[in-house]
Write an enzyme that holds these catalytic residues in place. Structure first.
Site, PDB file in Angstrom:
ATOM      1  N   HIS A  19       0.837  -1.204   0.000  1.00  0.00           N
ATOM      2  CA  HIS A  19       0.000   0.000   0.000  1.00  0.00           C
ATOM      3  C   HIS A  19       0.866   1.245   0.000  1.00  0.00           C
ATOM      4  O   HIS A  19       2.085   1.170   0.203  1.00  0.00           O
ATOM      5  CB  HIS A  19      -0.922   0.026   1.232  1.00  0.00           C
ATOM      6  CG  HIS A  19      -0.174   0.159   2.534  1.00  0.00           C
ATOM      7  ND1 HIS A  19       0.514  -0.895   3.101  1.00  0.00           N
ATOM      8  CD2 HIS A  19      -0.009   1.211   3.371  1.00  0.00           C
ATOM      9  CE1 HIS A  19       1.064  -0.495   4.235  1.00  0.00           C
ATOM     10  NE2 HIS A  19       0.774   0.777   4.416  1.00  0.00           N
ATOM     11  N   ASP A  37       0.347   5.019   1.973  1.00  0.00           N
ATOM     12  CA  ASP A  37      -0.559   5.629   2.952  1.00  0.00           C
ATOM     13  C   ASP A  37      -1.327   6.805   2.343  1.00  0.00           C
ATOM     14  O   ASP A  37      -0.765   7.591   1.584  1.00  0.00           O
ATOM     15  CB  ASP A  37       0.242   6.176   4.146  1.00  0.00           C
ATOM     16  CG  ASP A  37       1.135   5.123   4.783  1.00  0.00           C
ATOM     17  OD1 ASP A  37       0.781   3.943   4.760  1.00  0.00           O
ATOM     18  OD2 ASP A  37       2.203   5.514   5.314  1.00  0.00           O
ATOM     19  N   HIS A  73       4.821   0.310   0.360  1.00  0.00           N
ATOM     20  CA  HIS A  73       5.512  -0.444   1.409  1.00  0.00           C
ATOM     21  C   HIS A  73       4.620  -1.557   1.937  1.00  0.00           C
ATOM     22  O   HIS A  73       3.414  -1.575   1.675  1.00  0.00           O
ATOM     23  CB  HIS A  73       6.028   0.471   2.525  1.00  0.00           C
ATOM     24  CG  HIS A  73       4.972   1.278   3.212  1.00  0.00           C
ATOM     25  ND1 HIS A  73       4.433   2.425   2.668  1.00  0.00           N
ATOM     26  CD2 HIS A  73       4.345   1.094   4.387  1.00  0.00           C
ATOM     27  CE1 HIS A  73       3.539   2.924   3.486  1.00  0.00           C
ATOM     28  NE2 HIS A  73       3.447   2.132   4.548  1.00  0.00           N
ATOM     29  N   ARG A  89       4.804   6.248  14.292  1.00  0.00           N
ATOM     30  CA  ARG A  89       4.715   6.795  12.930  1.00  0.00           C
ATOM     31  C   ARG A  89       4.169   8.214  12.944  1.00  0.00           C
ATOM     32  O   ARG A  89       3.139   8.483  13.559  1.00  0.00           O
ATOM     33  CB  ARG A  89       3.798   5.903  12.091  1.00  0.00           C
ATOM     34  CG  ARG A  89       3.942   6.164  10.602  1.00  0.00           C
ATOM     35  CD  ARG A  89       3.025   5.274   9.802  1.00  0.00           C
ATOM     36  NE  ARG A  89       1.813   5.993   9.462  1.00  0.00           N
ATOM     37  CZ  ARG A  89       0.838   5.507   8.693  1.00  0.00           C
ATOM     38  NH1 ARG A  89       0.945   4.298   8.192  1.00  0.00           N
ATOM     39  NH2 ARG A  89      -0.225   6.216   8.435  1.00  0.00           N
TER      40      ARG A  89
HETATM   41  C1  SIN Z   1       2.876   1.093   7.867  1.00  0.00           C
HETATM   42  O1  SIN Z   1       2.381   0.531   6.906  1.00  0.00           O
HETATM   43  O2  SIN Z   1       2.711   2.280   8.078  1.00  0.00           O
HETATM   44  C2  SIN Z   1       3.728   0.308   8.841  1.00  0.00           C
HETATM   45  C3  SIN Z   1       4.974  -0.208   8.253  1.00  0.00           C
HETATM   46  C4  SIN Z   1       5.732  -1.032   9.238  1.00  0.00           C
HETATM   47  O3  SIN Z   1       5.267  -1.225  10.365  1.00  0.00           O
HETATM   48  O4  SIN Z   1       6.806  -1.512   8.893  1.00  0.00           O
END
Ligand code: SIN
Length: 288
Positions: free
Chosen positions: A97, A99, A259, A274
């Site tokens: 995905h 974000d 990612h 995050r």
């Molecule tokens: C995310 O998709 O924001 C998390 C990525 C992760 O935890 O490595």
């Protein structure tokens, strides 16, 4: 300190010689920004930053987007918690995905700081949508060039979300919430191929989690075309894993990369902080 930028395999760059616990001097910041624009994701090692310093670094890039769906850090609403406890089965972000493509002005990127890591596993994969665009077969490129696609959060975060078992799980344990906010979101339309606002490079801008259809073609054709584009973008030659260590930080650009968080550390805790930074409306041609 002298900054060194080292490419990270096929995707991203490692930035050496910076201390993110202090405000970066303007010249260093410019180097990091150039690496970020060029590579789509930058990695920092051996950092020791507090929540306040994480927030201060994020603010250098733009206003912070306070996540509507993820649980927030109890003391810092700017920080979203990306956590998996030992007894939990599903992780957050365990599918390809980018974000916030469901926003009209999709987030510029996210700065993820490792806070607690499992003894093994828990890497994050990144795929370069610059490289994926450059590697498109001409025929497929011609089929998506100039097209626009609808993105949505409702099927993922909304009250009727049925697509992802992981979302059901992470919602029932409180890691994801606020379905009512997702239910009332309007769906934005973005170009399928964007001109990146920082680098001026072209990038594929559809993703398997949030893109729901391509406009101007029949439903079936839209699904087939998206499937073909995804299959292409998932090729190993556009991907690289990032293996976290204590003190690691990754800062990815949502307009240049996808990612995927591996879920291969059952029985162990993984806790990440995050912060997401606001972006701009996306265009399929350079601003004139
Ligand atoms: C995310 O998709 O924001 C998390 C990525 C992760 O935890 O490595």
């Amino acid at each position: 300190m002298t900054i060194e930028i080292r490419t990270h395999g096929r995707v991203g760059a490692e930035v050496l010689g910076v201390d993110l616990s202090r405000p970066l001097p303007e010249a260093e910041f410019a180097q990091v920004r150039a690496a970020f624009a060029e590579h789509g994701v930058v990695f920092f090692r051996d950092q020791s930053i507090t929540e306040d310093q994480h927030i201060a670094f994020a603010r250098r890039w733009g206003p912070i987007n306070i996540n509507r769906f993820f649980a927030a850090h109890p003391g810092y609403p700017e920080i979203a918690l990306v956590v998996k406890e030992p007894e939990q089965q599903h992780n957050i972000g365990g599918g390809w995905h980018t974000d916030h493509s469901y926003d009209f002005e999709p987030a510029l990127g996210s700065i993820l700081a490792a806070r607690e890591l499992p003894p093994e596993g828990g890497a994050t994969a990144f795929a370069s949508m610059y490289a994926a665009y450059d590697g498109l077969p001409e025929k497929l490129k011609a089929r998506i060039e100039g097209r626009r696609a609808v993105h949505s959060a409702r099927h993922v975060f909304g009250s009727k979300a049925a697509v992802y078992e992981a979302v059901q799980d992470t919602r029932s344990d409180g890691r994801i919430g606020n379905a009512a906010a997702a239910d009332v979101l309007d769906d934005p339309v973005h170009p399928v191929v964007i001109v990146h606002p920082l680098s001026g490079k072209r990038a594929v801008y559809v993703n398997p989690s949030f893109t729901v259809r391509i406009l101007g073609v029949a439903d079936e054709e839209s699904q087939d075309l998206l499937a073909e584009v995804y299959e292409h973008c998932k090729k190993p030659e556009f991907q690289e894993d990032f293996h976290w260590r204590d003190g690691s930080i990754a800062f990815w650009d949502n307009r240049a990369t996808w990612h995927y968080a591996y879920n291969d550390y059952h029985g162990h805790r993984r806790a990440m902080h995050r912060i997401t930074i606001e972006g701009v409306a996306l265009k399929d041609q350079a601003a004139g």
